[in-house]
Design a protein around this motif. Structure first.
Motif, PDB file in Angstrom:
ATOM      1  N   LYS B 302       0.861  -1.189   0.000  1.00 46.62           N
ATOM      2  CA  LYS B 302       0.000   0.000   0.000  1.00 46.62           C
ATOM      3  C   LYS B 302       0.895   1.236   0.000  1.00 46.62           C
ATOM      4  N   THR B 304       2.309   4.569   0.951  1.00 44.24           N
ATOM      5  CA  THR B 304       2.198   5.415   2.157  1.00 44.24           C
ATOM      6  C   THR B 304       2.753   6.826   1.935  1.00 44.24           C
ATOM      7  N   ASP B 339      -2.350   5.464  -0.365  1.00 53.64           N
ATOM      8  CA  ASP B 339      -3.322   4.431   0.045  1.00 53.64           C
ATOM      9  C   ASP B 339      -3.741   3.496  -1.087  1.00 53.64           C
ATOM     10  N   SER B 340      -3.198   3.734  -2.296  1.00 60.51           N
ATOM     11  CA  SER B 340      -3.580   2.812  -3.372  1.00 60.51           C
ATOM     12  C   SER B 340      -2.817   1.498  -3.198  1.00 60.51           C
ATOM     13  N   THR B 341      -3.409   0.414  -3.669  1.00 60.25           N
ATOM     14  CA  THR B 341      -2.772  -0.898  -3.569  1.00 60.25           C
ATOM     15  C   THR B 341      -1.895  -1.112  -4.799  1.00 60.25           C
TER      16      THR B 341
END
Lengths: 319, 357
Positions: B302, B304, B339-341
């Protein structure tokens, strides 16, 4: 043109906003209030130095002005150049010569000794603990003048002095070698006592201003200690040194109490002659005293101008 | 040109050990940088070579001769200092001539040599200017010309660029290297700036606590750090805690993953806890389309943080392996958001173990 989102008051209408502080004025009231506040702040900043300028005016500028005017007045109040003319001719010219000689000699002795001691104390190899000792002594000794200094020297190398007595046993007459009460050599020795500590205090910032890198760079390039001082160190601090020596010159030139305490009314320094003319030890002639004082002012002014020029030159290298 | 050898050099300042049996050999014509943090002893070593400090023990050999018994002004070494050290009462030309002047060279020779050197450093037009009329970069160029004028056996540079702004620093370090190569002069360069050291040196000696932790070519130092200190000090490094699962097969477990890292079986046993190191540029990030399944060869992470560094963007990633930093091209980073995967992979062979923990 009004900026987008603001309301411009119509002609004649008061502007909307906090009430302005200060006297009303034409144009934008808030702008003038701001200007008034800025002006007030500027004046407030100057309040701190008012006592200094007040002191300067009362004890220096006004008396100096009065003295200069009186130097050109005769006993009946008429303007004349006779006093100044008399001051720069015999017998009074010799007092200027003696004062200049004494001041130059004591500035030279004090200056050289002061530089030597200051350089030695600031040397990296000398324990740092020695510095405060030398600085404290210098601060004290540079103010040790007048009757106490005269007494100290009289008690040491005067006619009945301790060292004079000791040397007498060895067949040496110190009072002839170093006559304290006559001639400029003895007196310049006494003056050197307070001149060289003053030089230490004055010259330390200049010597400290010599960067360690200059010394190391010159060494790295093959220079000896002598070459470093000849080509780098001395040329950089020379204007400062000369400036400091001029201050010593001025300090000696205007000194009175020490010489008076040693030689009484027989001295031939300008301050002593002025004292005699005012006190009436030989003759009372305040106008001539003012003219002599005027001559001193001229010399001190020249010294200060030279000092100022040298300081400007010194700051060019050391900034 | 001369060689430099530092043998068992030790220097203490009270309880502080500035140099701890330092050993270093610099070949003739070589450019070696002493790289390390403040207080690691690099400047002390250089100043001992120059003759401005003395060791408690050890030897300094230049061209095979012990120079410790020679005073600094007889060592014939050129040194450029960190602080501007030009003599303020002399013009650029007079500064360059100084070393020859104290050697009593004829005026004509001095002027000719100074003109050549000022030309070499690109300041022929500024020869009559005083130091205060020159920029910081120009002053350091004159300082370089000044120490080259005496034809020194070795060149010593003590963080000469640290007072300059970034752009001038880059220009000048390239110029220093160009001149060094042109003259073939043996050079010892002290810096705390790893980029500077890596970009100009033949070899870099990374120092810590008065010792050389590692010495090697810039590529070796950066690509194959041998100690945790070198790995941490030179460049940015990811640290991953792992457990050896098979020393024979060179496999470690890091979080849920078993990684083939080619561990040396001789130095590790099964069950050992090791710290693995990997550079951010060896961590690859793949942006996933919404709803896309994680490819099996990637770990899930993820985003950060995103730090724009110009051509690359440094991406902070929280993953099952631990916290990671990855350098991705800034154009690729545009498709990433906090916060994107993302999918994460580590380049084969780039994970290294340096010491048992």
């Amino acid at each position: 043109m009004a900026a987008v989102g603001t309301i411009e008051p119509a002609a004649g209408e008061p502007s909307v906003g906090p009430p302005s502080v200060g006297p009303p004025s034409e144009g934008s009231p808030s702008g003038s209030a701001l200007q008034w506040r800025r002006g007030a702040r500027t004046w407030l900043r100057w309040i701190g130095v008012v006592p200094f300028f007040g002191y300067l005016a009362i004890f220096l500028l006004i008396p100096t002005g009065e003295l200069v005017v009186d130097a050109f007045k005769g006993p009946t109040g008429h303007f004349t150049g006779a006093n100044v003319s008399a001051a720069v001719h015999a017998p009074y010219l010799s007092s200027f010569e003696t004062s200049l000689e004494l001041s130059a000699l004591s500035a030279l002795f004090g200056g050289i000794l002061g530089v030597f001691v200051a350089t030695a104390v600031l040397h990296r190899g000398v324990p740092a603990a020695l510095r405060p000792v030398v600085f404290t002594f210098s601060g004290m000794a540079s103010n040790f003048a007048g009757v106490p200094l005269a007494f100290a020297f009289s008690a040491t190398i005067g006619t009945g002095g301790v060292l004079t007595g000791l040397f007498q046993h060895l067949g040496v007459d110190l009072t002839t070698l170093v006559p304290l009460t006559s001639g400029v050599i003895g007196l310049s020795l006494v003056y050197t006592y307070f001149q060289f500590p003053l030089m230490i205090l004055l010259v330390i910032p200049a010597i400290d201003g010599l960067k360690r890198e200059w010394r190391e760079a010159s060494t790295n390039l093959g220079a000896s200690t002598i070459s470093y001082w000849r080509y780098v160190g001395l040329p950089i601090i020379l204007p400062s040194l000369l400036g400091m020596m001029l201050l010593l010159f001025g300090s000696a030139f205007s000194a009175y109490a020490t010489a008076y305490a040693l030689s009484g009314s027989t001295g031939n320094l300008v301050p002593e002659v002025i004292g005699n003319l005012l006190n009436g030890n030989i003759t009372v002639d305040p106008q001539l005293a003012y003219a002599l004082a005027f001559g001193m002012i001229v010399i001190i002014t020249v010294v200060l101008v030279c000092y100022s020029l040298l300081q400007r030159r010194a700051s060019r290298w050391l900034r | 040109m001369a060689t430099i050898e530092l043998q068992e050099l030790t220097r203490r300042f009270g309880d502080v050990v500035a140099l701890d049996s330092l050993e270093l050999e610099v070949a003739s014509g070589e450019f070696v940088s002493l790289l390390g943090p403040s207080g690691c002893g690099k400047t002390t070593a250089l100043r001992i070579v120059a003759g401005f400090e003395w060791p408690d023990s050890g030897r300094v050999l230049v061209a095979g001769r012990d120079v410790l018994d020679l005073p600094a002004n007889r060592r014939n070494m050129g040194m450029v200092f960190q602080a501007y050290s030009l003599f303020p009462n002399m013009t650029a030309q007079q500064n360059v001539e100084f070393g020859l002047r104290v050697r009593r060279r004829p005026k004509h020779d001095r002027s000719k040599r100074a003109a050549e050197l000022l030309d070499l450093v690109g300041l022929a037009a500024q020869k009559d200017r005083y130091p205060r009329q020159l920029s910081g970069g120009q002053q350091q160029r004159v300082a370089l010309a000044r120490c080259l004028a005496i034809e020194p056996s070795v060149l010593l540079l003590d963080e000469p660029l640290s007072a300059l702004d970034a752009k001038v620093r880059v220009q000048l370090r390239e110029e220093v290297r160009r001149i060094q190569l042109e003259l073939g002069i043996t050079t010892l360069y002290v810096t705390h700036d790893q980029e500077e050291a890596l970009s100009v040196s033949d070899r870099v000696a990374v120092m810590s606590s008065g010792r050389i932790e590692q010495i090697g070519s810039p590529a070796e130092i950066y690509g194959h750090p041998r100690t945790p200190f070198v790995a941490s000090f030179v460049g940015t490094m990811n640290h991953l805690e792992a457990t050896v699962v098979s020393s024979a097969a060179g496999k470690v477990r890091c979080g849920p993953a078993v990684l083939d890292v080619g561990l040396s079986a001789a130095s590790h046993s099964d069950g050992d806890v090791v710290t693995m190191y990997v550079r951010p540029e060896h961590v690859h990030v793949v942006a996933l389309a919404p709803g896309q399944d994680m490819p099996p060869e990637l770990f899930e992470g993820k985003v950060t943080s995103l730090t724009f560094l110009g051509p690359v963007t440094r991406v902070g990633i929280a993953s099952a392996l631990g916290g990671l930093l990855a350098d991705v091209s800034s154009s690729m980073a545009l498709s990433l958001a906090i916060d994107s995967t993302v999918g994460v992979s580590i380049e084969a062979g780039s994970l290294r173990s340096l010491a048992l923990t």
